[in-house]
Every structure is written in structure tokens, then in C-alpha cells.
Design an enzyme around this catalytic site. Sequence first.
Site, PDB file in Angstrom:
ATOM      1  N   LYS A 191      -7.031  -4.727  -3.448  1.00  0.00           N
ATOM      2  CA  LYS A 191      -7.277  -5.091  -2.008  1.00  0.00           C
ATOM      3  C   LYS A 191      -8.590  -4.551  -1.993  1.00  0.00           C
ATOM      4  O   LYS A 191      -8.603  -3.114  -1.578  1.00  0.00           O
ATOM      5  CB  LYS A 191      -7.335  -5.598  -0.965  1.00  0.00           C
ATOM      6  CG  LYS A 191      -6.192  -4.581  -0.313  1.00  0.00           C
ATOM      7  CD  LYS A 191      -5.093  -5.313   0.511  1.00  0.00           C
ATOM      8  CE  LYS A 191      -4.017  -4.173   0.989  1.00  0.00           C
ATOM      9  NZ  LYS A 191      -4.163  -3.167   1.954  1.00  0.00           N
TER      10      LYS A 191
ATOM     11  N   ASP B 255       0.714  -1.007  -0.368  1.00  0.00           N
ATOM     12  CA  ASP B 255       0.101   0.066   0.236  1.00  0.00           C
ATOM     13  C   ASP B 255       1.082   1.218   0.218  1.00  0.00           C
ATOM     14  O   ASP B 255       0.731   2.369   0.562  1.00  0.00           O
ATOM     15  CB  ASP B 255      -0.860  -0.048   1.440  1.00  0.00           C
ATOM     16  CG  ASP B 255      -1.933  -1.275   1.108  1.00  0.00           C
ATOM     17  OD1 ASP B 255      -2.565  -1.711   0.090  1.00  0.00           O
ATOM     18  OD2 ASP B 255      -2.838  -1.338   2.144  1.00  0.00           O
TER      19      ASP B 255
ATOM     20  N   CYS C  40      -2.196  -3.271   7.701  1.00  0.00           N
ATOM     21  CA  CYS C  40      -2.240  -4.006   6.301  1.00  0.00           C
ATOM     22  C   CYS C  40      -0.891  -4.226   6.433  1.00  0.00           C
ATOM     23  O   CYS C  40      -0.579  -5.598   5.607  1.00  0.00           O
ATOM     24  CB  CYS C  40      -2.672  -3.257   5.278  1.00  0.00           C
ATOM     25  SG  CYS C  40      -4.112  -2.466   5.185  1.00  0.00           S
TER      26      CYS C  40
HETATM   27  C1  VGL Z   1      -4.849  -0.145   6.319  1.00  0.00           C
HETATM   28  C2  VGL Z   1      -6.759   0.622   7.005  1.00  0.00           C
HETATM   29  C3  VGL Z   1      -7.418   1.175   5.845  1.00  0.00           C
HETATM   30  C4  VGL Z   1      -3.280   0.618   5.556  1.00  0.00           C
HETATM   31  C5  VGL Z   1      -5.892   0.055   4.769  1.00  0.00           C
HETATM   32  O1  VGL Z   1      -3.213  -0.225   3.994  1.00  0.00           O
HETATM   33  O2  VGL Z   1      -2.990  -0.285   6.176  1.00  0.00           O
HETATM   34  N1  VGL Z   1      -5.481   0.682   7.179  1.00  0.00           N
HETATM   35  N2  VGL Z   1      -7.246   0.637   4.539  1.00  0.00           N
END
Ligand code: VGL
Length: 206
Positions: free
Chosen positions: A106, A8, A151
Site C-alpha cells: 500500500k 506493517d 495504519c
Molecule cells: C504508517 C505513517 C506513515 C503506519 C505508515 O504504518 O502506521 N504511519 N506510513
Amino acid sequence: MKALLLIDLQIDFCPGGALEVKEGDQVIPIANALMEKFELVVATQDWHPADHGSFAANHPWRKPGQVIDLHGLEQVLWPIHCVQGSFGAKFHPTLNQAGITKVFVKGTDSTIDSYSGFFDNGHRKATGLGDYLKEQEVTEVYIMGLATDYCVKFTALDAVELGFTTHLIEDASRGVNLQEGDVAQAVSDMQEKGVSIMASSTLLGD
Ligand code: VGL
Ligand code: ZN
């Protein structure tokens, strides 16, 4: 075979983004340097529809940080982030995208969140990442990115469960720390479940 998993590394998780992680952008140069050391580099991308159930704005009177029951699972509510096709969902502009072999998205199902790059939070559906890594004969994964306490953590725990030798590159990851100490707790949870905690310098030789 070893693989580098970039979790991410998106604009919304970097300073100025919708769900900013402190110093999130500082891991981008480390990702770019690490890519040179791996034959296989896989990235995950948080990729939500606008009506996603993890967004506080999609629930009456709810605010980010609150916890609700979302179709039977405990769900932390977040600001609107990483909406499919939006600016904030893009990879950070300085990330060397040419070095990425494959991307797995995702969080695409509105009814359930997906912290792990492998499965949704209910372990109901796979993203394809696990099968892909096994097809590529990967046995060992090196995980880094955003956010350490969400994540990155859940991706690492699933990697262990799927039988991969799993490393967390700690200095190449940053966390949300919704509560003080969350990142430290996440690192110790990972370690306890069999994730080895390491520094990027071990791979970069500096
Ligand atoms: C994430 C919160 C919501 C992350 C993704 O990438 O850690 N955290 N969506
Ligand atoms: Zn998300």
C-alpha cells in the site's frame, strides 16, 4: 474463516528505523506466536515510491509532523520511510515470513497516502485485500501491528465497514503518539466503531 492481519511489521517502523515506533519490535515475537493459531495470515507492507507525497522531504521547507493539503486531502508529513526495495521497507528480520500466506502493498501511488490496508486515504482505490479475504470466505479478522494510531486504526475501521467481525490485538500493536494520547484515542475510536479490543493471551492461551 478467521484471518490474522499483520500490519506493517517493517524495519522502518521499529527502533532504529526511519519512522520508528517505540517498542515496535516487541510485537514481532507475538506475531510469530499468533501465526501458529491461524490458517490464514495476511500481511500489509507500506511500500512508497521515493517521490511519495507523504514525505516531508518532497515538499519545499516542510518538516515531518507538519500537515499539508495533498491533492485535496489532509496529509501528515513523515520522514522518508518504507521506500520500495529499500532496507527499511523489508519486514523485520525476525518475523517468520514463511508463516505469511499473502502480502498486500500500500502507499504505492505518489499522489495519495494509504494508512488502511484496504483502501487509500481517499477511498479511491482498493489494494485487493478486501476482495481476497472475501474470496477466502473470511468473516472475522484479528488485526495487530504498527502503528496503532495510523495504519492499524484505519485498517480496522475499514474492516468493520466491509462487514468483517473485527478484533484489535492491543498488546500486539504499538503507536506513534505524535501527540500524547493519540494511541488511547485511536483505541477508543476503534472500539466506538465496533472493533473488539482484545489481548493476544486470549488466542495464545497463556
Ligand atoms: C504508517 C505513517 C506513515 C503506519 C505508515 O504504518 O502506521 N504511519 N506510513
Ligand atoms: Zn507510509
